[in-house]
Design an enzyme around this catalytic site. Structure first.
Site, PDB file in Angstrom:
ATOM      1  CB  THR A 175      -0.943   0.022   1.229  1.00  0.00           C
ATOM      2  OG1 THR A 175      -0.152  -0.130   2.412  1.00  0.00           O
ATOM      3  CG2 THR A 175      -1.986  -1.064   1.167  1.00  0.00           C
ATOM      4  CB  THR A 211      -7.416   1.156  -4.513  1.00  0.00           C
ATOM      5  OG1 THR A 211      -7.143   2.541  -4.437  1.00  0.00           O
ATOM      6  CG2 THR A 211      -6.666   0.590  -5.714  1.00  0.00           C
ATOM      7  CE1 TYR A 238      -2.032   0.032  -3.293  1.00  0.00           C
ATOM      8  CE2 TYR A 238      -3.400   1.847  -4.070  1.00  0.00           C
ATOM      9  CZ  TYR A 238      -3.223   0.752  -3.247  1.00  0.00           C
ATOM     10  OH  TYR A 238      -4.220   0.370  -2.385  1.00  0.00           O
TER      11      TYR A 238
HETATM   12  N1  LIG Z   1      -4.866   2.429   2.750  1.00  0.00           N
HETATM   13  C1  LIG Z   1      -5.701   3.000   1.879  1.00  0.00           C
HETATM   14  O1  LIG Z   1      -5.881   4.221   1.875  1.00  0.00           O
HETATM   15  C2  LIG Z   1      -6.472   2.160   0.907  1.00  0.00           C
HETATM   16  C3  LIG Z   1      -7.313   2.786  -0.031  1.00  0.00           C
HETATM   17  C4  LIG Z   1      -8.028   2.008  -0.917  1.00  0.00           C
HETATM   18  C5  LIG Z   1      -7.914   0.623  -0.896  1.00  0.00           C
HETATM   19  N2  LIG Z   1      -7.081   0.045   0.000  1.00  0.00           N
HETATM   20  C6  LIG Z   1      -6.950  -1.418  -0.007  1.00  0.00           C
HETATM   21  O2  LIG Z   1      -7.527  -1.916   1.191  1.00  0.00           O
HETATM   22  C7  LIG Z   1      -6.833  -3.111   1.581  1.00  0.00           C
HETATM   23  C8  LIG Z   1      -6.384  -2.971   3.030  1.00  0.00           C
HETATM   24  O3  LIG Z   1      -5.527  -1.828   3.108  1.00  0.00           O
HETATM   25  P1  LIG Z   1      -4.863  -1.376   4.495  1.00  0.00           P
HETATM   26  O4  LIG Z   1      -4.775   0.100   4.460  1.00  0.00           O
HETATM   27  O5  LIG Z   1      -5.536  -2.083   5.601  1.00  0.00           O
HETATM   28  O6  LIG Z   1      -3.382  -1.958   4.280  1.00  0.00           O
HETATM   29  P2  LIG Z   1      -2.170  -1.905   5.327  1.00  0.00           P
HETATM   30  O7  LIG Z   1      -2.584  -1.296   6.608  1.00  0.00           O
HETATM   31  O8  LIG Z   1      -1.006  -1.343   4.570  1.00  0.00           O
HETATM   32  O9  LIG Z   1      -1.916  -3.447   5.610  1.00  0.00           O
HETATM   33  C9  LIG Z   1      -1.419  -4.279   4.598  1.00  0.00           C
HETATM   34  C10 LIG Z   1      -0.995  -5.577   5.232  1.00  0.00           C
HETATM   35  O10 LIG Z   1      -0.368  -6.358   4.190  1.00  0.00           O
HETATM   36  C11 LIG Z   1       0.819  -6.900   4.728  1.00  0.00           C
HETATM   37  N3  LIG Z   1       1.846  -7.175   3.730  1.00  0.00           N
HETATM   38  C12 LIG Z   1       2.713  -6.311   3.155  1.00  0.00           C
HETATM   39  N4  LIG Z   1       3.575  -6.971   2.388  1.00  0.00           N
HETATM   40  C13 LIG Z   1       3.263  -8.290   2.480  1.00  0.00           C
HETATM   41  C14 LIG Z   1       3.807  -9.480   1.930  1.00  0.00           C
HETATM   42  N5  LIG Z   1       4.889  -9.485   1.139  1.00  0.00           N
HETATM   43  N6  LIG Z   1       3.221 -10.652   2.244  1.00  0.00           N
HETATM   44  C15 LIG Z   1       2.146 -10.713   3.054  1.00  0.00           C
HETATM   45  N7  LIG Z   1       1.599  -9.623   3.622  1.00  0.00           N
HETATM   46  C16 LIG Z   1       2.156  -8.421   3.331  1.00  0.00           C
HETATM   47  C17 LIG Z   1       1.317  -5.824   5.676  1.00  0.00           C
HETATM   48  O11 LIG Z   1       2.287  -6.373   6.555  1.00  0.00           O
HETATM   49  P3  LIG Z   1       3.486  -5.419   7.031  1.00  0.00           P
HETATM   50  O12 LIG Z   1       2.851  -4.308   7.795  1.00  0.00           O
HETATM   51  O13 LIG Z   1       4.345  -6.342   7.843  1.00  0.00           O
HETATM   52  O14 LIG Z   1       4.151  -4.921   5.787  1.00  0.00           O
HETATM   53  C18 LIG Z   1       0.028  -5.413   6.355  1.00  0.00           C
HETATM   54  O15 LIG Z   1      -0.291  -6.245   7.437  1.00  0.00           O
HETATM   55  C19 LIG Z   1      -5.703  -3.290   0.589  1.00  0.00           C
HETATM   56  O16 LIG Z   1      -6.129  -4.167  -0.427  1.00  0.00           O
HETATM   57  C20 LIG Z   1      -5.523  -1.917  -0.019  1.00  0.00           C
HETATM   58  O17 LIG Z   1      -4.973  -1.957  -1.317  1.00  0.00           O
HETATM   59  C21 LIG Z   1      -6.373   0.765   0.915  1.00  0.00           C
END
Ligand SMILES: NC(=O)c1ccc[n+]([C@@H]2O[C@H](COP(=O)([O-])OP(=O)(O)OC[C@H]3O[C@@H](n4cnc5c(N)ncnc54)[C@H](OP(=O)(O)O)[C@@H]3O)[C@@H](O)[C@H]2O)c1
Length: 307
Positions: A64, A103, A127
């Site tokens: 992300t 997203t 991304y």
């Molecule tokens: N954040 C936003 O604003 C946003 C907006 C729209 C859509 N989304 C989508 O919503 C979903 C959830 O987002 P979020 O904000 O909750 O994400 P997040 O807080 O960044 O969490 C992502 C998770 O994925 C894990 N991860 C990273 N690299 C990895 C790997 N190589 N193997 C396995 N796990 C891994 C991370 O672990 P580490 O922390 O150890 O790296 C973390 O636990 C995602 O699909 C994202 O694309 C997010």
């Protein structure tokens, strides 16, 4: 009666953390994360799924770091596109439902009204391209899936705009914030609660699973604002609520705040489809924000507190 098995990937992420709590009443939840499961190692994904044999897989893991992705496209692609393809393949093999998150960044933001699920994507940054490739892989895998497309995710924990701005507000007397990108801040708790509501319907004895309702569904908090409007909504609260002295807030344009990754000017997503199909209606972003601020204000339980 055996409990429904649910496997959550990305348990320490913003959405993943909330999912563990919200899905707990639906069945037996196993939740995993990096580094025990590494999305760059497809065999670790397969092993986790085959060991758990879940009826539902919820994937909240993702790469992300939007700006960093510009210089790490291969890694972002592996995590956001190749890994979901493996999950979709495993889900289809088991006959399980895959829930995945997408997203607003799959769109270029040129549309003048909220995006529909049927609008053609055209991501502006790496991304967004990798997330779109993940969506397409899931759609073409042939299994049952829900792709929930959300935006501007934040919450009381994790790495997000709200927590960054609160920290900066304690360090600086003036903050310059982009005011020409429009979208809906969406709380991780609301996303997880809506996911639980959707799954409760599908897993109910008469629910009958997805029954042709596999697809992409926009899922954001209701209403819209800009990043400036969002920041103003929590930084103008009294310091007792946010812990930050209200700084002077200056609205700026995207051009005045250049970043490695381009962002869409319009991130608004219409949530009519998820409302009409599943009756799931997300709260207004201001109401969701009030709840997150309440959680932050409550802080950690005092030492020695018992439950
Ligand atoms: N954040 C936003 O604003 C946003 C907006 C729209 C859509 N989304 C989508 O919503 C979903 C959830 O987002 P979020 O904000 O909750 O994400 P997040 O807080 O960044 O969490 C992502 C998770 O994925 C894990 N991860 C990273 N690299 C990895 C790997 N190589 N193997 C396995 N796990 C891994 C991370 O672990 P580490 O922390 O150890 O790296 C973390 O636990 C995602 O699909 C994202 O694309 C997010």
């Amino acid at each position: 009666m055996t409990q429904t098995r649910i496997l959550v990937f990305g348990r320490m992420g913003q959405v993943g953390w909330e999912l563990r709590h919200k899905l707990a009443c639906l069945g037996q939840v196993a939740a995993v994360d990096y580094p025990e499961i590494d999305f760059t190692r497809p065999e670790s994904i397969r092993e986790a799924v085959r060991a758990a044999q879940p009826a539902v897989i919820v994937n909240a893991a993702a790469y992300t770091a939007v700006d960093k992705a510009e210089t790490e496209p291969a890694l972002a692609y592996a995590i956001n596109a190749a890994a979901p393809a493996v999950l979709a393949e495993e889900a289809r093999r088991l006959g399980s439902i895959l829930v995945h998150y997408s997203t607003d960044y799959v769109f270029d933001g040129a549309k003048q009204s909220p995006y529909l699920e049927t609008d053609p994507p055209n991501p502006l940054n790496v991304y967004g391209k990798t997330k779109l490739a993940g969506d397409e892989a899931i759609q073409s895998a042939g299994g049952d899936y829900l792709i929930l497309r959300t935006s501007w995710v934040y919450g009381a924990r994790g790495s997000n705009f709200l927590l960054t701005m609160l920290r900066l507000a304690r360090e600086r007397s003036e903050l310059r914030i982009v005011d020409d990108q429009t979208g809906a801040p969406t709380s991780s708790e609301c996303i997880a609660q809506a996911t639980a509501n959707l799954l409760a319907q599908l897993l109910a004895p008469q629910g009958g699973g997805l029954q042709g309702r596999s697809g992409v569904y926009n899922l954001t908090n209701a209403g819209e604002t800009t990043w400036f409007g969002f920041a103003k909504a929590f930084l103008s609260k009294p310091p007792g609520v946010t812990g930050a002295i209200a700084p002077n807030l200056i609205p700026i344009t995207t051009a005045e705040f250049p970043r490695p990754a381009r962002r869409p000017a319009n991130s608004r997503l219409s949530c009519r489809r998820v409302e009409e199909t599943f009756g799931v209606r997300m709260p207004h972003w201001e109401d969701a924000l009030a709840l997150v601020l309440e959680t932050l204000a409550a802080g950690p339980a005092p030492a020695g507190a018992s439950i």
